[in-house]
Motif scaffolding. Structure first.
Motif, PDB file in Angstrom:
ATOM      1  N   ILE A 119       0.820  -1.251   0.042  1.00  0.00           N
ATOM      2  CA  ILE A 119      -0.095  -0.005  -0.004  1.00  0.00           C
ATOM      3  C   ILE A 119       0.933   1.385  -0.131  1.00  0.00           C
ATOM      4  N   THR A 120       1.927   1.133   0.525  1.00  0.00           N
ATOM      5  CA  THR A 120       2.791   2.362   0.729  1.00  0.00           C
ATOM      6  C   THR A 120       3.813   2.299  -0.584  1.00  0.00           C
ATOM      7  N   GLY A 121       3.790   1.541  -1.354  1.00  0.00           N
ATOM      8  CA  GLY A 121       4.761   1.450  -2.828  1.00  0.00           C
ATOM      9  C   GLY A 121       5.874   0.861  -2.464  1.00  0.00           C
ATOM     10  N   GLY A 122       6.912   1.504  -2.743  1.00  0.00           N
ATOM     11  CA  GLY A 122       8.473   0.953  -2.542  1.00  0.00           C
ATOM     12  C   GLY A 122       9.361   1.367  -3.540  1.00  0.00           C
ATOM     13  N   SER A 123      10.410   0.794  -3.677  1.00  0.00           N
ATOM     14  CA  SER A 123      11.296   1.110  -4.652  1.00  0.00           C
ATOM     15  C   SER A 123      12.112  -0.193  -5.231  1.00  0.00           C
ATOM     16  N   VAL A 124      12.564   0.035  -6.553  1.00  0.00           N
ATOM     17  CA  VAL A 124      13.263  -1.231  -6.985  1.00  0.00           C
ATOM     18  C   VAL A 124      14.653  -0.638  -7.642  1.00  0.00           C
ATOM     19  N   SER A 125      15.803  -0.914  -7.342  1.00  0.00           N
ATOM     20  CA  SER A 125      16.840  -0.439  -7.729  1.00  0.00           C
ATOM     21  C   SER A 125      17.380  -1.182  -9.017  1.00  0.00           C
ATOM     22  N   ARG A 172      14.971   6.311 -23.399  1.00  0.00           N
ATOM     23  CA  ARG A 172      14.828   7.596 -24.191  1.00  0.00           C
ATOM     24  C   ARG A 172      15.977   8.417 -23.741  1.00  0.00           C
ATOM     25  N   LEU A 173      15.959   9.560 -23.015  1.00  0.00           N
ATOM     26  CA  LEU A 173      17.024  10.675 -22.705  1.00  0.00           C
ATOM     27  C   LEU A 173      17.734  10.172 -21.361  1.00  0.00           C
ATOM     28  N   GLY A 174      17.168   8.861 -20.967  1.00  0.00           N
ATOM     29  CA  GLY A 174      18.047   8.516 -19.519  1.00  0.00           C
ATOM     30  C   GLY A 174      19.400   8.303 -19.630  1.00  0.00           C
ATOM     31  N   SER A 175      20.378   8.860 -18.662  1.00  0.00           N
ATOM     32  CA  SER A 175      21.639   8.707 -18.926  1.00  0.00           C
ATOM     33  C   SER A 175      22.212   7.500 -18.175  1.00  0.00           C
ATOM     34  N   GLY A 176      21.583   6.861 -17.223  1.00  0.00           N
ATOM     35  CA  GLY A 176      21.904   5.612 -16.606  1.00  0.00           C
ATOM     36  C   GLY A 176      20.878   4.971 -15.786  1.00  0.00           C
ATOM     37  N   LEU A 177      21.291   3.751 -15.352  1.00  0.00           N
ATOM     38  CA  LEU A 177      20.422   3.077 -14.459  1.00  0.00           C
ATOM     39  C   LEU A 177      19.989   3.907 -13.330  1.00  0.00           C
ATOM     40  N   GLY A 178      18.631   3.847 -12.908  1.00  0.00           N
ATOM     41  CA  GLY A 178      18.087   4.469 -11.582  1.00  0.00           C
ATOM     42  C   GLY A 178      17.458   3.591 -10.656  1.00  0.00           C
ATOM     43  N   SER A 179      16.606   4.189  -9.860  1.00  0.00           N
ATOM     44  CA  SER A 179      15.792   3.265  -8.954  1.00  0.00           C
ATOM     45  C   SER A 179      14.452   3.831  -9.198  1.00  0.00           C
ATOM     46  N   TRP A 180      13.611   2.784  -9.724  1.00  0.00           N
ATOM     47  CA  TRP A 180      12.198   3.331  -9.784  1.00  0.00           C
ATOM     48  C   TRP A 180      11.544   3.203  -8.372  1.00  0.00           C
ATOM     49  N   SER A 181      10.824   4.025  -7.894  1.00  0.00           N
ATOM     50  CA  SER A 181      10.162   4.030  -6.726  1.00  0.00           C
ATOM     51  C   SER A 181       8.708   4.669  -7.051  1.00  0.00           C
ATOM     52  N   SER A 182       8.070   4.389  -6.157  1.00  0.00           N
ATOM     53  CA  SER A 182       6.476   4.735  -6.005  1.00  0.00           C
ATOM     54  C   SER A 182       5.910   4.959  -4.804  1.00  0.00           C
ATOM     55  N   SER A 183       5.105   5.923  -4.356  1.00  0.00           N
ATOM     56  CA  SER A 183       4.662   5.832  -2.962  1.00  0.00           C
ATOM     57  C   SER A 183       3.280   5.208  -2.941  1.00  0.00           C
ATOM     58  N   GLU A 184       2.815   4.508  -4.101  1.00  0.00           N
ATOM     59  CA  GLU A 184       1.732   3.865  -3.792  1.00  0.00           C
ATOM     60  C   GLU A 184       1.880   2.398  -4.615  1.00  0.00           C
ATOM     61  N   PRO A 185       1.049   1.464  -4.939  1.00  0.00           N
ATOM     62  CA  PRO A 185       0.891   0.223  -5.412  1.00  0.00           C
ATOM     63  C   PRO A 185       1.235   0.351  -6.655  1.00  0.00           C
ATOM     64  N   SER A 186       1.868  -0.120  -7.507  1.00  0.00           N
ATOM     65  CA  SER A 186       2.369   0.230  -8.841  1.00  0.00           C
ATOM     66  C   SER A 186       2.879  -1.076  -9.640  1.00  0.00           C
ATOM     67  N   VAL A 187       2.647  -0.797 -11.039  1.00  0.00           N
ATOM     68  CA  VAL A 187       3.145  -1.844 -12.138  1.00  0.00           C
ATOM     69  C   VAL A 187       4.195  -0.922 -12.943  1.00  0.00           C
ATOM     70  N   GLY A 188       5.373  -1.617 -13.220  1.00  0.00           N
ATOM     71  CA  GLY A 188       6.283  -1.028 -13.857  1.00  0.00           C
ATOM     72  C   GLY A 188       6.734  -2.001 -15.070  1.00  0.00           C
ATOM     73  N   VAL A 189       6.585  -1.479 -16.377  1.00  0.00           N
ATOM     74  CA  VAL A 189       6.586  -2.334 -17.635  1.00  0.00           C
ATOM     75  C   VAL A 189       7.852  -1.668 -18.440  1.00  0.00           C
ATOM     76  N   TYR A 190       8.842  -2.697 -18.597  1.00  0.00           N
ATOM     77  CA  TYR A 190      10.057  -1.922 -19.433  1.00  0.00           C
ATOM     78  C   TYR A 190       9.951  -3.235 -20.672  1.00  0.00           C
ATOM     79  N   LEU A 191      10.131  -2.302 -21.810  1.00  0.00           N
ATOM     80  CA  LEU A 191      10.086  -3.034 -23.134  1.00  0.00           C
ATOM     81  C   LEU A 191      11.382  -2.782 -24.092  1.00  0.00           C
ATOM     82  N   GLU A 192      11.952  -3.787 -24.826  1.00  0.00           N
ATOM     83  CA  GLU A 192      13.001  -3.507 -25.755  1.00  0.00           C
ATOM     84  C   GLU A 192      12.343  -3.888 -27.002  1.00  0.00           C
ATOM     85  N   VAL A 193      12.020  -3.268 -28.111  1.00  0.00           N
ATOM     86  CA  VAL A 193      11.560  -3.826 -29.232  1.00  0.00           C
ATOM     87  C   VAL A 193      12.544  -3.236 -30.515  1.00  0.00           C
TER      88      VAL A 193
END
Length: 166
Positions: free
Chosen positions: A104-110, A118-139
């Motif tokens: 319920i409080t979300g979390g983070s994935v390093s 896109r314009l990202g320069s490096g790996l980050g840490s995905w975080s959210s303050s709520e329950p979330s779904v993250g989808v990464y695609l390589e096409v």
């Protein structure tokens, strides 16, 4: 002397025509890359929304808390949508990584997404303050002109996330 000039005109005409064909092919390749990125991003967004929507866990809400996510259901729903969209386009060699923050409080994935997008320069840490779904695609993207001159296959990388507001 007139015959010599006709030969030069034909050669210049041929060279100019080949230049225009190369420029047009390059512009088409850029457009295809742009269109593929937009389509892949739309698929990632739709999959994240489907996972967050259909993967809701109402048991915590019934107990007096907020709405969480069922990790396996949310991940499965997002993956099934991506698989269906890729099959519709006939794409078989793609990469997908779906992560769920069920609390319920979300979390983070390093280190997620695993590659810069896109314009990202490096790996980050995905975080959210709520329950979330993250989808990464390589096409992979097929080139029109650049495939003919042995330029490596271009891969579009996108990331989208959707959450459950409390």
């Amino acid at each position: 002397m007139i015959q010599d000039r006709k030969g030069q005109s034909a050669l210049w005409g041929f060279l100019i025509m080949m230049t225009f064909i190369a420029i047009a092919s390059g512009l088409i390749d850029i457009y295809r890359l742009y269109a593929a990125r937009n389509w892949a991003y739309a698929v990632a967004q739709e999959a994240a929304m489907a996972g967050a929507s259909r993967g809701r866990d109402w048991s915590a809400f019934a107990a007096g808390g907020g709405v969480g996510l069922n990790s396996s259901t949310a991940k499965n729903e997002a993956e099934q949508l991506v698989i269906a969209e890729m099959a519709d386009r006939g794409i078989t060699s793609y990469g997908m990584d779906v992560r769920v923050l069920p609390n319920i409080t979300g979390g983070s994935v390093s280190g997620f997404p695993p590659r810069p997008v896109r314009l990202g320069s490096g790996l980050g840490s995905w975080s959210s303050s709520e329950p979330s779904v993250g989808v990464y695609l390589e096409v992979p993207v097929n080139w029109l002109m650049l495939d003919r001159i042995n330029v490596v296959t271009k891969t579009v990388r996108v990331f989208a996330a959707a959450g459950v507001a409390q």
